[in-house]
Design a protein around this motif. Structure first.
Motif, mmCIF file in Angstrom:
data_model
loop_
_atom_site.group_PDB
_atom_site.id
_atom_site.type_symbol
_atom_site.label_atom_id
_atom_site.label_comp_id
_atom_site.label_asym_id
_atom_site.label_seq_id
_atom_site.Cartn_x
_atom_site.Cartn_y
_atom_site.Cartn_z
ATOM 1 N N GLY A 72 0.813 -1.214 0.000
ATOM 2 C CA GLY A 72 0.000 0.000 0.000
ATOM 3 C C GLY A 72 0.843 1.259 0.000
ATOM 4 N N THR A 73 0.349 2.274 0.683
ATOM 5 C CA THR A 73 1.072 3.538 0.830
ATOM 6 C C THR A 73 1.879 3.468 2.116
ATOM 7 O OG1 THR A 73 -0.670 4.724 -0.329
ATOM 8 C CG2 THR A 73 0.839 6.036 1.002
ATOM 9 N N VAL A 74 3.166 3.716 2.011
ATOM 10 C CA VAL A 74 4.084 3.567 3.146
ATOM 11 C C VAL A 74 4.412 4.951 3.711
ATOM 12 C CG1 VAL A 74 6.336 2.701 3.889
ATOM 13 C CG2 VAL A 74 5.075 1.516 2.064
ATOM 14 N N GLU A 75 4.110 5.160 4.979
ATOM 15 C CA GLU A 75 4.484 6.386 5.691
ATOM 16 C C GLU A 75 5.863 6.167 6.292
ATOM 17 O OE1 GLU A 75 3.015 9.007 9.559
ATOM 18 O OE2 GLU A 75 1.668 7.505 8.698
ATOM 19 N N TYR A 76 6.734 7.182 6.169
ATOM 20 C CA TYR A 76 8.096 7.003 6.668
ATOM 21 C C TYR A 76 8.775 8.338 6.930
ATOM 22 C CZ TYR A 76 9.823 8.307 2.021
ATOM 23 O OH TYR A 76 10.103 8.999 0.869
ATOM 24 N N LYS A 77 9.910 8.267 7.609
ATOM 25 C CA LYS A 77 10.834 9.385 7.788
ATOM 26 C C LYS A 77 12.210 8.809 8.036
ATOM 27 C CE LYS A 77 9.603 11.755 11.371
ATOM 28 N NZ LYS A 77 9.449 12.545 12.608
ATOM 29 N N TYR A 78 13.225 9.651 7.990
ATOM 30 C CA TYR A 78 14.599 9.233 8.249
ATOM 31 C C TYR A 78 15.028 9.760 9.609
ATOM 32 C CZ TYR A 78 14.467 8.444 3.231
ATOM 33 O OH TYR A 78 14.115 8.016 1.980
ATOM 34 N N ALA A 79 15.867 8.987 10.280
ATOM 35 C CA ALA A 79 16.396 9.394 11.577
ATOM 36 C C ALA A 79 17.865 8.971 11.661
ATOM 37 C CB ALA A 79 15.584 8.763 12.707
ATOM 38 N N ILE A 80 18.566 9.559 12.594
ATOM 39 C CA ILE A 80 19.997 9.269 12.743
ATOM 40 C C ILE A 80 20.315 8.898 14.188
ATOM 41 C CG2 ILE A 80 20.765 10.672 10.806
ATOM 42 C CD1 ILE A 80 21.422 12.916 12.763
ATOM 43 N N ASN A 81 21.389 8.158 14.335
ATOM 44 C CA ASN A 81 21.972 7.842 15.645
ATOM 45 C C ASN A 81 20.944 7.331 16.647
ATOM 46 O OD1 ASN A 81 24.305 8.807 14.438
ATOM 47 N ND2 ASN A 81 24.117 10.825 15.353
ATOM 48 N N GLY A 82 20.179 6.325 16.240
ATOM 49 C CA GLY A 82 19.210 5.719 17.147
ATOM 50 C C GLY A 82 18.176 6.694 17.673
ATOM 51 N N PHE A 83 17.688 7.572 16.849
ATOM 52 C CA PHE A 83 16.702 8.608 17.178
ATOM 53 C C PHE A 83 17.288 9.769 17.964
ATOM 54 C CE2 PHE A 83 13.031 5.748 16.164
ATOM 55 C CZ PHE A 83 12.416 6.606 15.283
ATOM 56 N N ALA A 84 18.611 9.914 18.013
ATOM 57 C CA ALA A 84 19.188 11.113 18.618
ATOM 58 C C ALA A 84 18.810 12.328 17.771
ATOM 59 C CB ALA A 84 20.698 10.994 18.736
ATOM 60 N N GLY A 85 18.542 12.093 16.506
ATOM 61 C CA GLY A 85 18.075 13.139 15.593
ATOM 62 C C GLY A 85 17.144 12.532 14.567
ATOM 63 N N GLN A 86 16.218 13.322 14.097
ATOM 64 C CA GLN A 86 15.325 12.876 13.039
ATOM 65 C C GLN A 86 14.942 14.083 12.202
ATOM 66 O OE1 GLN A 86 11.309 11.730 14.526
ATOM 67 N NE2 GLN A 86 12.221 12.120 16.530
ATOM 68 N N GLU A 87 14.604 13.818 10.948
ATOM 69 C CA GLU A 87 14.266 14.945 10.094
ATOM 70 C C GLU A 87 12.943 15.571 10.523
ATOM 71 O OE1 GLU A 87 14.081 13.768 6.035
ATOM 72 O OE2 GLU A 87 12.546 12.281 6.358
ATOM 73 N N ASN A 88 12.894 16.892 10.388
ATOM 74 C CA ASN A 88 11.703 17.649 10.720
ATOM 75 C C ASN A 88 11.327 18.452 9.470
ATOM 76 O OD1 ASN A 88 9.754 19.433 11.560
ATOM 77 N ND2 ASN A 88 10.773 19.918 13.486
ATOM 78 N N LEU A 89 10.231 18.076 8.850
ATOM 79 C CA LEU A 89 9.816 18.687 7.591
ATOM 80 C C LEU A 89 8.627 19.629 7.761
ATOM 81 C CD1 LEU A 89 10.142 15.422 5.503
ATOM 82 C CD2 LEU A 89 11.758 17.327 5.589
ATOM 83 N N VAL A 90 8.293 19.986 8.995
ATOM 84 C CA VAL A 90 7.135 20.839 9.252
ATOM 85 C C VAL A 90 7.290 22.185 8.545
ATOM 86 C CG1 VAL A 90 5.836 22.086 11.025
ATOM 87 C CG2 VAL A 90 6.501 19.705 11.403
ATOM 88 N N ASN A 91 8.440 22.845 8.686
ATOM 89 C CA ASN A 91 8.627 24.155 8.051
ATOM 90 C C ASN A 91 8.506 24.068 6.540
ATOM 91 O OD1 ASN A 91 8.938 25.438 10.485
ATOM 92 N ND2 ASN A 91 11.165 25.419 10.434
ATOM 93 N N ASP A 92 9.037 23.013 5.947
ATOM 94 C CA ASP A 92 8.910 22.829 4.507
ATOM 95 C C ASP A 92 7.437 22.769 4.110
ATOM 96 O OD1 ASP A 92 11.787 21.546 3.165
ATOM 97 O OD2 ASP A 92 11.608 21.760 5.317
ATOM 98 N N MET A 93 6.657 22.008 4.876
ATOM 99 C CA MET A 93 5.234 21.855 4.566
ATOM 100 C C MET A 93 4.476 23.163 4.779
ATOM 101 S SD MET A 93 5.044 18.917 3.315
ATOM 102 C CE MET A 93 3.263 18.802 3.155
ATOM 103 N N VAL A 94 4.790 23.891 5.845
ATOM 104 C CA VAL A 94 4.160 25.188 6.091
ATOM 105 C C VAL A 94 4.460 26.135 4.930
ATOM 106 C CG1 VAL A 94 4.238 27.238 7.587
ATOM 107 C CG2 VAL A 94 4.069 24.957 8.596
ATOM 108 N N ASP A 95 5.658 26.028 4.373
ATOM 109 C CA ASP A 95 6.061 26.887 3.254
ATOM 110 C C ASP A 95 5.537 26.402 1.904
ATOM 111 O OD1 ASP A 95 7.370 28.583 4.985
ATOM 112 O OD2 ASP A 95 9.354 27.710 4.649
#
Length: 169
Positions: A72-95
């Motif tokens: 089906g449709t796969v929801e996903y995101k990328y993260a680094i260092n065992g979730f010490a960091g993860q991408e945040n795309l909220v500002n991109d979407m707001v823009d």
């Protein structure tokens, strides 16, 4: 003949269910990291495990992992260092971007792809690293010597979308 058609349809559905989904992410804009992985509801938002940890075999800073059996449709995101960091795309979407359509425009924005597809994403952004402009400091100056009423309003303020048109802030 009807049974033959049903068998063929079932075989195609079985092949579709076993499709490989390839995730590629350009990490050249990412902060320093030791590992990068793809995660989502398909694995309970798992951290980096053997099956979802991405690698860069050719040294081009594009990390890849192939996941089996997604449907089906796969929801996903990328993260680094065992979730010490993860991408945040909220500002991109707001823009006005469209790369992370699963969003509340405030706290989260997740990507989507059809199972069996290949992604070509940039970590933490809806645009490529080349399209991103690094922020710079700008100093604004205005000479109010020729305006006699300059202080009748309590001061001079710079307003714009960058500060929410906040008036006298």
């Amino acid at each position: 003949m009807k049974q033959l058609f049903s068998l063929a349809a079932a075989a195609l559905l079985a092949l579709g269910a076993q499709a490989q989904t390839t995730f590629n992410v350009d990490m050249s804009c990412a902060p320093e990291f030791d590992n990068v992985f793809v995660t989502g509801p398909f694995c309970g938002w798992c951290a980096n495990e053997d099956f979802n940890t991405m690698t860069d075999y050719d040294g081009d800073v594009v990390y890849t992992v192939v996941l089996e059996d997604l449907t089906g449709t796969v929801e996903y995101k990328y993260a680094i260092n065992g979730f010490a960091g993860q991408e945040n795309l909220v500002n991109d979407m707001v823009d006005g971007a469209s790369c992370a359509p699963v969003t509340d425009y405030a706290g989260y924005a997740n990507r989507q792809v059809a199972a069996g597809s290949t992604t070509n994403d940039t970590y933490g952004s809806c645009s490529s690293c080349d399209d991103q402009i690094a922020p710079v400091d700008i100093t604004f100056q205005v000479d109010m010597n020729q305006y006699a009423e300059a202080y009748a309003y309590g001061g001079v303020f710079l307003n714009g979308s960058f500060n929410g048109w906040c008036g006298a802030c």
